[in-house]
Every structure is written in C-alpha cells, then in structure tokens.
Design a protein around this motif. Structure first.
Motif: not given
Length: 386
Positions: A69-82
C-alpha cells in the motif's frame, strides 16, 4: 400492502419507510431526466483508472492485491471483498475482507484528515473466504466466513485487540451483517439458494459472546408480515441452521445487508432482488426486482454488497452485471452511479463511505486480470449528497 412497480430507470411504488428518509405512501415518482441518469447525472467517459463517473467526481487507486500500500510496507490482500469505514481521531480507517480460502482474513488502511494514506495493517488472519460482514456501534468489524459451517469473527479495525470468534452468532454460509441499535440485534444473511435471514440477539448489547440466534418466519409471497423464531442449534451440525425451523422463509442467495431508520435492506443474488424489512411494522416487501422492469432494461443486475449514505441513498454493488454501483434514492430512482470498464471478469465489493460521507471506498475483487491476485481498491471523491 401495495406492491412496487418497476419502470425503466426508476422504481415507482409506495412504502411507509424510505431508504433512510421518508416516503409519502402512494406518492408517484418520476424517472431521471434522461435514461440511466440518477441524481448526479449521466456517467462520463472512463477516467485514467477505467472508471466512469458523473461530472464532479474523481477516482484514485488506494491499494492493489500483492503490492505494498502506497507509503507503507504492508502488502494488500487478495480478493478484497466486504468493507466499512471507522473514525480514527481526525482521520479514518477503511477495513476490507479477503475472500480467499484458506488464509482469508481482513486488512485495514489508515488515512489522516486530508485523506492521505498513513498506514495499513492486518486485523484478521488464517480464516476462510471472508466475504462480507458489518460494522458494530462499538466500532468493531464483523468479518463473516462464506463457507459451510462458517463463523463470524469480531475484529478490531485499529489493530490493537486480537480478533475473536463468535460461534453464538451461528455457523452457516455467512455473508453480511448489519447492526440495529434500536432493537439491539445483528441481522445476518446466508449465501445459499435456500438460505435464511437471521438476527442475533446478544445477551448483553455490546457483547457478542452469547445470545440467541433467530430466523425470519414468513410466507412465500414477496410481501407480508413476518415474525422471528429461535434456531434450536446455532452450531448447525448435524442439521443446518436453515433447515431447523420449518416455517422459516427461504431466500435465494443472501448477500449485502444494511440498516437505517427502522428499516433493513438485503440483497439476494439468485433472483436479483433487494428486500426491505419495515421493522416498526414487522412487514416486508421488495425494494427492487429486476424481473419486473419492462423490456429487460433493468438498471441493476448482479446485486451484491450494499451500503447507505447519510442522505438516505442506497448504493448497491454489482457482482458482474455491468460492473456498476447503482444508487436507489429515497424517491425510488434506480440508476448507475459509477461503472468500471475493462474488468468484466471481476465484481465490485466493499462499498463504504468515509465518516464525513464525502469519499466512497470499494474494490474490484479481481481487477483486469480476472484473478483473486489482481484485486484493486479504489476511492471516489466528489459532491455526494449528505
């Protein structure tokens, strides 16, 4: 109760309860100024993100599956839902489920008061196919497993407290949850072709560790009165919860759920309907049914996740369809608010407004690739009605 009639681009009918507002019983409602145009006007050409929006609105990408995620070191998850938004001091947090099995879970993005991303973190891990869910009045996120004998997990959007499994809320193929602070219950949808609509009555409001799971009981008609009956065994084994009360009303593929002003709405994908429960009168009716729109010109198809604005507009995301989020207004106009282009193998998920109501978050679950690893989470800003 008078049944609603559906016209091209608009819904004409009557109801004692509006979408968070007030409808005059028996009043007539006009279609939009032009076919397919809602309160914000017609959709413009696709922007740089491939999103068509009304004039005055703009989009940006917040996160992409498998990327930091821009500006972070966190990797966004697959298949984002609710998803849902939570106030965070002068900023806010957007929470998003991950509909993969195994691993699932949920993540959160933190924004400052100007909308700049300032952090991202995990709030739930090692669960299964977390589809929809719901926000509680005490600022937790209920993340629901869309699997047989699935659980509801209560999570902390702020990432401080560990997630807690809530088996008392029933084990079934969960979809969405919506909190009703007036009756002090949580409504729950079930994604089965012969699923039920439930409510969980906590022993103590604000504590979901114990309580009573109930199922909606009604006839087979599309409108009428309803009651609630206790589910004898919320554990759902050996007999599924939906099969334990013979008089329970069956719904074809329960999806999104939203509560406001003594009314709860939920969608059923199998028949492309939006149902409306008028809680003050214990009656139900259809708020939308695409099969009743003449000429096969339904403005909303593939109904899925749903949210509401402070103005009273209902926003319904499409799973497939035309890849649109459609708006249903308090005067019953139904029209596209936005359309994602070039992503026909995806679905729109997780619509949620920022606390101020001027930013709408949502995801394309599979993006341009059509794969769960290709999810994209967006923000739309503009002159929303508040």
């Amino acid at each position: 109760m008078e049944r609603r009639t559906f016209l091209r681009g608009a819904v004409i009918g009557s109801s004692a309860a509006a979408f968070g507002g007030t409808l005059m019983h028996g009043a007539a409602y006009a279609a939009p100024a032009q076919p397919g145009a809602g309160p914000y006007g017609a959709l413009g050409a696709a922007d740089a993100n491939g999103i068509q929006l009304p004039a005055g609105f703009s989009s940006r990408v917040i996160a992409r599956s498998g990327q930091t995620v821009s500006g972070t070191s966190y990797t966004w998850h697959s298949a984002p839902d609710g998803g849902a938004c939570f106030a965070d001091g002068t900023g806010w947090i957007y929470v998003s489920n991950s509909e993969i099995n195994p691993s699932g879970g949920a993540s959160a993005v933190r924004f400052n008061s100007s909308g700049t991303v300032i952090g991202a973190h995990r709030i739930l891990s090692n669960t299964r196919q977390n589809c929809a869910g719901g926000k509680t009045p005490w600022n937790t996120w209920l993340s629901c497993e869309e699997v047989s004998l699935g659980y509801v997990y209560e999570t902390d959007p702020y990432g401080v407290n560990a997630a807690v499994q809530r088996p008392a809320m029933g084990r079934f193929k969960h979809e969405a949850a919506a909190a009703d602070p007036v009756r002090q219950v949580i409504y729950l949808t079930e994604d089965e072709t012969n699923g039920c609509f439930y409510r969980f009555v906590p022993t103590t409001w604000g504590n979901l560790a114990s309580g009573t799971l109930q199922v909606l009981v009604a006839g087979t008609a599309t409108s009428g009165s309803f009651t609630w009956q206790n589910v004898p065994d919320p554990d759902g084994s050996p007999t599924a919860t939906r099969s334990q009360v013979s008089a329970s009303k069956k719904f074809n593929g329960g999806e999104g759920c939203h509560y406001a002003n003594d009314t709860v709405w939920f969608t059923t994908k199998g028949d492309n309907r939006v149902w409306q429960l008028n809680l003050a009168t214990s009656t139900y009716e259809l708020a939308y049914d695409d099969s009743l729109v003449p000429g096969g010109a339904a403005p909303l198809t593939g109904v899925d996740n749903v949210t509401g604005s402070s103005y009273g507009d209902l926003y319904v995301a499409e799973d497939g369809g035309s890849m649109e989020i459609c708006v249903i207004t308090p005067d019953d106009v139904v029209a596209p608010f936005l359309r994602i282009t070039g992503q026909s193998s995806s679905e729109i998920t997780g619509p949620a407004f920022s606390p101020a109501g001027n930013r709408l978050y949502f995801s394309s679950q599979r993006g341009t690739s059509g794969s769960s690893s290709g999810g994209i989470t967006y923000e739309v800003t503009g002159p929303f009605r508040t």
